[in-house]
Scaffold this motif. Sequence first.
Motif, PDB file in Angstrom:
ATOM      1  N   PHE A 177       3.726   9.676  31.926  1.00 16.90           N
ATOM      2  CA  PHE A 177       2.850  10.055  30.595  1.00 16.90           C
ATOM      3  C   PHE A 177       3.657  11.185  29.594  1.00 16.90           C
ATOM      4  O   PHE A 177       4.364  11.860  29.949  1.00 16.90           O
ATOM      5  CB  PHE A 177       1.704  10.822  30.978  1.00 16.90           C
ATOM      6  N   ASP A 178       3.264  10.962  28.103  1.00 20.24           N
ATOM      7  CA  ASP A 178       3.467  11.999  27.257  1.00 20.24           C
ATOM      8  C   ASP A 178       2.957  13.526  27.729  1.00 20.24           C
ATOM      9  O   ASP A 178       3.522  14.388  27.521  1.00 20.24           O
ATOM     10  CB  ASP A 178       3.393  11.762  25.984  1.00 20.24           C
ATOM     11  N   LEU A 179       1.931  13.285  28.087  1.00 21.27           N
ATOM     12  CA  LEU A 179       1.158  14.820  28.436  1.00 21.27           C
ATOM     13  C   LEU A 179      -0.059  14.250  29.339  1.00 21.27           C
ATOM     14  O   LEU A 179      -0.786  13.162  29.041  1.00 21.27           O
ATOM     15  CB  LEU A 179       0.632  15.196  27.149  1.00 21.27           C
ATOM     16  N   ILE A 180      -0.454  15.240  30.223  1.00 27.06           N
ATOM     17  CA  ILE A 180      -1.464  14.845  31.269  1.00 27.06           C
ATOM     18  C   ILE A 180      -2.667  16.215  30.906  1.00 27.06           C
ATOM     19  O   ILE A 180      -2.024  17.228  30.892  1.00 27.06           O
ATOM     20  CB  ILE A 180      -1.030  14.946  32.626  1.00 27.06           C
ATOM     21  N   LEU A 181      -3.570  15.849  30.695  1.00 27.41           N
ATOM     22  CA  LEU A 181      -4.822  16.684  30.253  1.00 27.41           C
ATOM     23  C   LEU A 181      -5.367  16.826  31.575  1.00 27.41           C
ATOM     24  O   LEU A 181      -5.911  15.880  32.243  1.00 27.41           O
ATOM     25  CB  LEU A 181      -5.886  16.169  29.184  1.00 27.41           C
ATOM     26  N   VAL A 182      -5.553  18.103  32.079  1.00 29.21           N
ATOM     27  CA  VAL A 182      -6.319  18.522  33.542  1.00 29.21           C
ATOM     28  C   VAL A 182      -7.562  19.058  33.106  1.00 29.21           C
ATOM     29  O   VAL A 182      -7.593  19.969  32.691  1.00 29.21           O
ATOM     30  CB  VAL A 182      -5.300  19.441  34.346  1.00 29.21           C
ATOM     31  N   SER A 193      -5.404  18.606  41.753  1.00 29.56           N
ATOM     32  CA  SER A 193      -4.016  18.690  42.356  1.00 29.56           C
ATOM     33  C   SER A 193      -3.034  17.788  41.294  1.00 29.56           C
ATOM     34  O   SER A 193      -3.530  16.719  40.860  1.00 29.56           O
ATOM     35  CB  SER A 193      -4.069  17.786  43.688  1.00 29.56           C
ATOM     36  N   LEU A 194      -1.726  18.311  40.774  1.00 28.66           N
ATOM     37  CA  LEU A 194      -1.100  17.696  40.204  1.00 28.66           C
ATOM     38  C   LEU A 194       0.411  17.223  40.794  1.00 28.66           C
ATOM     39  O   LEU A 194       1.188  16.888  40.341  1.00 28.66           O
ATOM     40  CB  LEU A 194      -0.782  18.797  39.071  1.00 28.66           C
ATOM     41  N   GLU A 195       0.307  17.160  42.193  1.00 28.33           N
ATOM     42  CA  GLU A 195       1.403  16.856  43.097  1.00 28.33           C
ATOM     43  C   GLU A 195       1.635  15.479  42.733  1.00 28.33           C
ATOM     44  O   GLU A 195       0.865  14.549  42.903  1.00 28.33           O
ATOM     45  CB  GLU A 195       1.116  17.101  44.403  1.00 28.33           C
ATOM     46  N   GLY A 196       3.081  15.157  42.435  1.00 27.73           N
ATOM     47  CA  GLY A 196       3.492  13.610  42.134  1.00 27.73           C
ATOM     48  C   GLY A 196       3.447  13.332  40.941  1.00 27.73           C
ATOM     49  O   GLY A 196       3.734  12.287  40.649  1.00 27.73           O
ATOM     50  N   PHE A 197       2.749  14.188  39.814  1.00 27.89           N
ATOM     51  CA  PHE A 197       2.439  13.432  38.558  1.00 27.89           C
ATOM     52  C   PHE A 197       3.511  13.781  37.800  1.00 27.89           C
ATOM     53  O   PHE A 197       4.114  14.822  37.813  1.00 27.89           O
ATOM     54  CB  PHE A 197       1.073  14.015  38.034  1.00 27.89           C
ATOM     55  N   LYS A 198       3.850  12.819  36.958  1.00 29.86           N
ATOM     56  CA  LYS A 198       4.943  12.921  35.858  1.00 29.86           C
ATOM     57  C   LYS A 198       4.591  13.007  34.237  1.00 29.86           C
ATOM     58  O   LYS A 198       3.842  12.061  34.085  1.00 29.86           O
ATOM     59  CB  LYS A 198       5.914  11.820  36.077  1.00 29.86           C
ATOM     60  N   SER A 199       5.117  13.809  33.528  1.00 28.62           N
ATOM     61  CA  SER A 199       4.538  13.996  32.318  1.00 28.62           C
ATOM     62  C   SER A 199       5.902  14.734  31.441  1.00 28.62           C
ATOM     63  O   SER A 199       6.445  15.420  31.703  1.00 28.62           O
ATOM     64  CB  SER A 199       3.495  14.904  32.109  1.00 28.62           C
TER      65      SER A 199
END
Length: 87
Positions: free
Chosen positions: A42-47, A57-63
């Motif tokens: 993703f370009d950006l991840i909104l949490v 949890s944000l483990e493994g996410f790519k931005s």
Amino acid sequence: MYIGIKYCGGCNSRYDRVKLVNDIKNYFKDYQFNYANINEFFDLILVINGCHISCASLEGFKSRKGFLNITDNDIKKIAWQISKKLK
């Protein structure tokens, strides 16, 4: 822009996470949104966190531009933060 949405566990019933995300989508109509998953970039991840615990949890996410932790529902403030992050 391709924006990922990552929700917290939702234990704060007074925080309407879905309404907030719909408000964000309406503010940024030209952007594409999808639930964040570890198989996409993703370009950006909104949490979207309903409290200060920030349990998502944000483990493994790519931005490309990182993550933006959102804990309130002030759409103007959030829109400013998103725009600043995507510069």
